[in-house]
Design a protein around this motif. Structure first.
Motif, PDB file in Angstrom:
ATOM      1  N   TYR A 192      33.889  39.713  34.749  1.00 12.59           N
ATOM      2  CA  TYR A 192      35.060  39.457  35.126  1.00 12.59           C
ATOM      3  C   TYR A 192      35.087  39.624  36.564  1.00 12.59           C
ATOM      4  O   TYR A 192      34.581  40.598  37.401  1.00 12.59           O
TER       5      TYR A 192
ATOM      6  N   TYR B 164      38.706  40.033  39.183  1.00 14.19           N
ATOM      7  CA  TYR B 164      40.175  40.258  39.439  1.00 14.19           C
ATOM      8  C   TYR B 164      40.493  40.292  40.839  1.00 14.19           C
ATOM      9  O   TYR B 164      39.511  40.906  41.673  1.00 14.19           O
TER      10      TYR B 164
ATOM     11  N   LEU C 160      43.393  38.314  36.481  1.00 13.17           N
ATOM     12  CA  LEU C 160      42.062  37.771  36.641  1.00 13.17           C
ATOM     13  C   LEU C 160      41.928  36.475  36.955  1.00 13.17           C
ATOM     14  O   LEU C 160      42.813  35.681  37.093  1.00 13.17           O
TER      15      LEU C 160
ATOM     16  N   TYR D  65      36.117  34.507  34.708  1.00 16.04           N
ATOM     17  CA  TYR D  65      35.415  35.361  33.851  1.00 16.04           C
ATOM     18  C   TYR D  65      33.953  34.732  33.511  1.00 16.04           C
ATOM     19  O   TYR D  65      34.038  33.323  33.553  1.00 16.04           O
TER      20      TYR D  65
ATOM     21  N   GLY E 179      40.392  31.974  34.930  1.00 18.48           N
ATOM     22  CA  GLY E 179      41.340  33.014  34.373  1.00 18.48           C
ATOM     23  C   GLY E 179      42.707  32.601  35.002  1.00 18.48           C
ATOM     24  O   GLY E 179      42.916  31.295  35.096  1.00 18.48           O
TER      25      GLY E 179
ATOM     26  N   PHE F 267      37.983  43.084  42.488  1.00 16.46           N
ATOM     27  CA  PHE F 267      37.294  43.849  41.486  1.00 16.46           C
ATOM     28  C   PHE F 267      36.381  43.098  40.520  1.00 16.46           C
ATOM     29  O   PHE F 267      36.934  42.322  40.072  1.00 16.46           O
TER      30      PHE F 267
ATOM     31  N   GLN G 250      35.997  47.773  29.674  1.00 20.14           N
ATOM     32  CA  GLN G 250      35.777  46.991  30.906  1.00 20.14           C
ATOM     33  C   GLN G 250      35.324  48.107  32.030  1.00 20.14           C
ATOM     34  O   GLN G 250      36.107  49.034  32.402  1.00 20.14           O
TER      35      GLN G 250
ATOM     36  N   PHE H 191      34.397  48.846  35.859  1.00 20.18           N
ATOM     37  CA  PHE H 191      34.921  48.176  36.991  1.00 20.18           C
ATOM     38  C   PHE H 191      34.105  48.670  38.267  1.00 20.18           C
ATOM     39  O   PHE H 191      33.393  49.844  38.283  1.00 20.18           O
TER      40      PHE H 191
END
Lengths: 116, 113
Positions: B33, B35, B45, B48, B58, B90, B102, B104
């Motif tokens: 993903y 972000y 988001l 992804y 997203g 991120f 998830q 990061f």
């Protein structure tokens, strides 16, 4: 659309005391997950605790526990015996179960300061 | 395991420039993903991926592109940078959806002036 609201932009607590951070969410889904993430000054996003909506029992992880009220769509985080290392931004997040993308919907965050 | 790594940590771009934010994970996760986190806000988001060769938009995809040629890497491309893209980016990965945490990366702080 799902939304997550954190109504406390900033909070402070004395070391060793207990603090509760509030979170409410809006969804028409019945199956979902809720999360609390911690973001210290280092910016790293760290999962604190997770709650499955289909479980009635509130999740706990050591000093961290949640009060999950599904009917009220409320998901608060309680931190017991606060430590200086708990100082961080705390984000409440929502994810639909069974969704195709695993999209986390985040609130705006609560800045927590733990004072010695 | 290094987990999720991102490069660079910081970058300043001029309006109209392009760049690629790199993301790699060594956990053999299928899901990755991107972000963005704007000041005073939570993460949103951008794109992804559910596996190599599969990507999708997203919530805020405009101005970005992604590719996923390997399981490990998921670069984010900014074309024609604009001040509205000033943010912290991120990258995250997970073994599956919803029930899986998830993980990061440390983030990339991007400023467009």
């Amino acid at each position: 659309a799902q939304t997550v609201t954190q109504s406390q932009p900033e909070m402070s607590v004395q070391e060793a005391e207990t603090v509760t951070l509030s979170c409410t969410y809006d969804t028409s889904e019945n199956n979902y997950y809720l999360f609390w993430y911690k973001q210290p000054p280092s910016r790293q996003m760290i999962l604190v605790i997770r709650q499955e909506a289909y479980k009635q029992q509130n999740a706990t992880e050591n000093r961290f526990s949640v009060n999950f009220q599904k009917a009220a769509k409320s998901f608060s985080l309680k931190i017991s015996d606060s430590q200086l290392g708990d100082t961080a931004m705390y984000f409440c997040a929502f994810m639909t179960r069974g969704g195709s993308q695993g999209n986390l919907i985040f609130g705006k965050g609560t800045k927590l300061s733990v004072k010695p | 395991n290094a987990g999720v790594t991102q490069t660079p940590k910081f970058r300043i771009l001029k309006i109209g420039q392009s760049m690629t934010l790199q993301c790699a994970q060594d956990m053999n996760h299928n899901y990755m993903y991107w972000y963005r986190q704007d000041p005073g806000m939570g993460l949103k988001l951008i794109y992804y991926s559910v596996g190599a060769g599969i990507t999708d938009k997203g919530e805020v995809p405009n101005g970005y592109n992604v590719s996923r040629s390997t399981t490990e890497d998921f670069p984010l491309r900014l074309e024609l940078a604009a001040p509205s893209q000033t943010s912290v980016y991120f990258c995250a990965s997970s073994a599956g959806l919803a029930t899986y945490e998830q993980y990061f990366g440390p983030g990339t702080r991007l400023t467009v002036t």
